[in-house]
Each structure stands twice: as C-alpha cells, then as structure tokens.
Design an enzyme around this catalytic site. Sequence first.
Site, PDB file in Angstrom:
ATOM      1  N   GLU B  58       0.373  12.934   4.327  1.00 53.06           N
ATOM      2  CA  GLU B  58       0.428  13.493   3.023  1.00 53.06           C
ATOM      3  C   GLU B  58      -1.052  13.144   2.557  1.00 53.06           C
ATOM      4  O   GLU B  58      -1.587  14.139   1.523  1.00 53.06           O
ATOM      5  CB  GLU B  58       1.160  12.639   2.085  1.00 53.06           C
ATOM      6  CG  GLU B  58       2.801  12.960   2.607  1.00 53.06           C
ATOM      7  CD  GLU B  58       3.156  12.479   3.809  1.00 53.06           C
ATOM      8  OE1 GLU B  58       2.657  11.521   4.304  1.00 53.06           O
ATOM      9  OE2 GLU B  58       4.129  13.030   4.360  1.00 53.06           O
ATOM     10  N   TYR B  84       7.022  10.655  -0.800  1.00 55.54           N
ATOM     11  CA  TYR B  84       5.970  10.871   0.211  1.00 55.54           C
ATOM     12  C   TYR B  84       4.692  11.127  -0.509  1.00 55.54           C
ATOM     13  O   TYR B  84       3.628  11.353   0.159  1.00 55.54           O
ATOM     14  CB  TYR B  84       6.121  11.885   1.351  1.00 55.54           C
ATOM     15  CG  TYR B  84       7.274  11.652   2.149  1.00 55.54           C
ATOM     16  CD1 TYR B  84       8.029  10.440   2.021  1.00 55.54           C
ATOM     17  CD2 TYR B  84       7.727  12.941   2.822  1.00 55.54           C
ATOM     18  CE1 TYR B  84       9.168  10.187   2.792  1.00 55.54           C
ATOM     19  CE2 TYR B  84       9.046  12.428   3.814  1.00 55.54           C
ATOM     20  CZ  TYR B  84       9.666  11.347   3.778  1.00 55.54           C
ATOM     21  OH  TYR B  84      10.774  11.342   4.504  1.00 55.54           O
ATOM     22  N   HIS B 127      14.016   9.169  -0.108  1.00 56.80           N
ATOM     23  CA  HIS B 127      14.121  10.741  -0.101  1.00 56.80           C
ATOM     24  C   HIS B 127      14.982  10.945  -1.691  1.00 56.80           C
ATOM     25  O   HIS B 127      15.543  11.830  -1.988  1.00 56.80           O
ATOM     26  CB  HIS B 127      14.930  11.360   0.775  1.00 56.80           C
ATOM     27  CG  HIS B 127      14.465  11.041   2.315  1.00 56.80           C
ATOM     28  ND1 HIS B 127      14.875   9.820   2.872  1.00 56.80           N
ATOM     29  CD2 HIS B 127      13.735  11.750   2.751  1.00 56.80           C
ATOM     30  CE1 HIS B 127      14.389  10.211   3.829  1.00 56.80           C
ATOM     31  NE2 HIS B 127      13.368  11.141   3.938  1.00 56.80           N
TER      32      HIS B 127
END
Lengths: 355, 323
Positions: B58, B84, B127
Amino acid sequence: MFPQPKPTLPSDEMVRLYEHMVQIRLLDERAIKLQRSGRIGFYVTANGEEAAVIGTVAALQPTDWLFPAYRQIGCLLYRGYPLDSAIGQLFGNTVDATKGRQMPCHHSSAAHRFVSPSSVIGTQIVHAAGGGLTAKLQGKGDVSVTYFGDGATSANDFHSGLTFAGAYKTPTIFVCINNQYAISLPVSKQCGASQLSDKAVGYGVHGERVAGHDLEAIHTAMSQAVYRARQGDGPSLIEILTYRKDPHSSSDDANRYRPAEEAEQWPDPIATTRDTLIGRGVWSAEQDALLIGRLGQQIQQAIQRVQPLPLPGPESLFEDVYATLPPHLQQQRHALLTELSKTAGQQALVEEFPL
Amino acid sequence: MKTLIAAITDALHLAMAQDETVVILGEDVGINGGVFRATDGLHATYGDARVLDAPLSESGIVGCAIGMAVTGLRPIIEIQFADYMYPAFDQLTSELAKLRYRTGGELSAPVVVRAPYGGGIRGGLYHSQSPEAYFTHTPGLTVVIPSTPYDAKGLLLAAAQHPDPVIFLEPKRLYRSVKESIPDDAYTVPIGPSRVVRSGEHVSVFAYGAMIPVCEEAATLANREGVTVDLIDLRTLYPMDVEGIVQSVKKTGRALIVYEAPKTCGYGAEIAATIAENAIEYLQAPVTRVAGPDTPFPYSIEGYYLPTPQRVFNALMQVALYR
C-alpha cells in the site's frame, strides 16, 4: 553443538508427518462446508501447502517461535493445539482463545509459541527478525520462524525484516510459501525477480527454493536452515514453490482471473507423499482410508462439541485493550451493559465479506 | 436504481472517459475488478495502460501514485480496505498531504485515494476500522465520505477534478444495501457543503457514511415520540462545513453526534468543539456522542460495537428531553 540434519526422513517419521498433512486437508474441507452453510463467516484453506507447513514445522523444536500468516493452522495442530480450540476460533465463540476478535484462521497460542497473525500482509516478517534477535542476545539457541506468501515479498516489512535479520545475523528463517497468487495477482506480475529466493542475496541472507509437493526436500532444506541458524550462521529465506489450489478464500471467485485447468499442472502434496509412502511399502490404500475416517471423525466430533457454544459476552469487548481496565473503559463498559440490558439484540449484517 | 458501489463504478468509468490522464492503481483492481467489484469492467475497457494491478504494498501504491501525479497523471487509487491505509500512512500524511506546501505551491499530487471503511461485514480487527480522524488531522488532505449513491458518484467525480489529494472513504456496509435512481450522465457534488438529510426542530444529529441510515431509522423512532430531527450528513469531513453545523444547532439548540470510530478523539470531538466555539449560547442540552467504544474492532461480537438505531434513539431522546 547441534546435530547435523539427516538428508532423508525415516519412513515412520514421514508417515507421521503425512498424517498431519491429511488432518489439515480434512479440516479445510470440513470448514469450507461450514462456511458454505453459513455456520462460520469465512475461511482460507492451505490446499497445496500442506507439505510446506508440516515439512517446516517438523524441523523445529516446540520452543522455537512462530510468526505465521493465516494458512498455517497446521503448525499449531502439529504442536498439539487442541482441535476444539482451533475450531472454536472459526466460530469466534467462547472456546476461542482470542475471544472472537479476529476473523477465522487468525489463530494464536502463546503456549505453542504461535503468534497471532495480522490480516495486514507481511507485518509478521519483521517481528520474526526481532524474535531471532532475542534468541541471539539471550544465547538461547532458539530460532524464530515466519511464514508468508509471495505477495508479502512486496510489502515494506519484508524489506525491513530481511534487512534487520541480515544486519544482526539473527537465527531467523523466512518461509515464503509461493502459491503463485496474491488473491488475483500472479507472482509473475508481483515482482520482476525470476525467483523470490533470489531476493535474499541483497540482504546477505541465505536463499533457496524448494518444491512444494516434496515433503522430504522441504524438511531437509528447513532442517539445514535451522542448523545454520542455531550455529550462528544467520538467517535463511526458503521459498517453497507450490500452487494455491483453492480460491484465495471462501469469499473469492478464482474463475474471474485464472483458468481452472492451471491447477492440474501442479502436483498435490498429499497425493505425492501418499504415493511415495506406498511406493516404499510403508503405507497402503487401506491404511489411508482408515486414517481419513479416523481424522474425519475427530474433526466432526470437535465441531459438534464446539458449534453450540455461545459467543463471548459484550463485556469481553473491553478486556485486553490494556493490562488493566482503565477508568474510561470501565465507564464505557458499564454504559454499554446498562443499555444492552434495556434493548438487547445484535444488529443484522448487511454486506458480505468480499475477500 | 443504482447501488452505492455501482455509482462508484459509474463515476470511475466517467472519470476515465472524461480525462485520459486518469489511471486506476490498486490491488486486484484489474481483471478481478477489485474485491468489492468497484473497478468492474474498467480493465476490459481501458486495458493495462490505464488500469494497473499493483504489487502488494500500500505504501508502494500511494508513493507510486504521488510520483505519477507530480509528473502529469491523475491516479485514482484503491486501497483494498481502509485498514490497509496504515502501511501507507507515511506516504499519505507526510508525502501526499504536504507536497504542495513543501514545494511552495509549485508542485502538487492530485491523487484520489479510495478505500472502503467501517464495520458491519464481519471483517474483524483489520477489515472494519474507521480511520477518518487520522486524515482529518492532516492538513493538506481533503476527506470525503458519501452515504448515498447520488453523492458517491457526484463527490467522486468532483474528487477526480480536485486540485489537491482527496481521501475518499466508502461506507462498505452500504455498498449494496442502499439504492436510488441517479443520472446516467456525469455530474459533480461539490466538495465542502454538508447535506440536510431531513429537516427537524428539536435535535440536530450530525453523522456521515454508514451511520446515516442508522440515524434515519433512529429519527423515525423519535418522530413517533414527537421529536423531530435535523439530520445532517457531513459528506465532506475536512474541511468541515462549520456554517452548516452551526446553523442547525442555532435552530434546535440540541446536538447529537454519531460515528462508529472509537469515541475518544474521533471526528465527533471536532464537531462538538466546533459547536462549543460557535453556538454554545444556543445550547439547551449537553452535546452528546454515540460512537464506537475505545477498543479495537471485534469479529464475532461486532453487533455490540456498532451504534445501532436503538442506541442512537435512546441518546436522541435523552438529548431531546434534557431540561
């Protein structure tokens, strides 16, 4: 000081490792069914990686620290982690040692020196350099091992991990299970290197590649890396070349990005090991059927025991943020419990997990 | 009728058609169409030269996009989950945010950073997070969170033309659960102003993203009790629509703030401070927050974590009845 590794596995030892490989496969198959029937939310299999997982962990001592990713449940089970605990984690219920906080397949057990994996890719790689540094500074002779995939070799922490391990010459073993895909991205597009083990060179780390269906070769390469590490000869990067036979996860649809027949070009580690054992006359189809029956029943019984157990209560939300519960969390816990006592009920989920 | 995710896909197609310097970069955004399918069909239309699958870094994605933007492209990048963004934190906050400033205005990096955020999909610790406050605390960034398909399309098209980098956080639990008719053609929704979701007299509710439908439901419950709610969707978090917030509080004299990120130092704290600074003499009740607890985000018990319509309603009534 440490015994030299033997070049081949004794047959009885290989049978024992094979049994562990089969257990992973059966658990994976059963867990995918649980996911498909909506009883667990998510799952990632180790299909194609069983020899990589068992061949490496079997070359270690139980005191060696593991910094895994999320396809190495086999390492934990190999070390005697109870099946009920492993399955409880998939449900995130009260037998889950991690209290329902992580998605399925993110196991953790301090007693088994198996450190909780993050979902963020590659973060554990540098932790293993630190674990190796502890062993070196304290002169314990332990090694520190991390597992990760081909995609993780692009993550910043891969660079940091190999840099630190190389600079401090730590007893760290970097096990890269190259299963050819990071979700949809093939390794050929992940980086320009022709093989990932070549990346070791620039860090002053020993690098080698081994075939992912060859249990013996994996065990030998790992044993040699462990020997070098314990002797003070520094870290190794072992690339285990295999193929992710299943989609990335229970949420992924691999048909969108790769042809199904591609998988057929890659040998199955379970079938390969079984055929080797049968060829050596130390295993038979009958024994195989009995093994599958026995292990399958154990898994089924564990699921039956674990599945009905309740989820952790709302009070557990506030535990383990800190060693002791600070006043603001005491207050928030009290407020939430008071409110829930008046209006119970969890909110319905509205979107599926996509990866 | 379009879902929120379809509206985003729609906007990406139009942004690429309108401006040939727009390129897409991110993990699995190519042939796979992104894990949430936001980039579905883009690779088939525009090919490898404009839709690039990224290696798994990332920080690499953001850093590479900065380089592309400085040298003439307009990257719209996807970070697969807002969680992320943390591996890219340095590139986002020290590089992307500060490039214009540190070059005395000579150079800029107009990158749009798309990322799905928030809970409600059983994504567990990594997440589900809501990182907006880190980015609203970073001068140089513009932070946008839509809550409807119409706004998602219009704000994304505005972001694609914005002169400065935009952090575009998408409420992933609303991707497929909200639908509305939206124009097929390109249009923009201006970055900056908030939106009045429903107009009321008794309590102002400030929220954004996935909390908007939760607050709407709570407002409906309150309405049955005779309490009318002035529900404001912030839409652009940074820079904040101070005027919109103050106007509403001057009307109602009562404010409830709802967000799903951890409560302490969350974006709602800034809203509360803004109200205190600009409208304290109008307040008839304490400014109140309903937020996530100050814990990491759990997996199997996430229903206890997220603010629910019932919890928002309870707080609403408390604020409404305060004397």
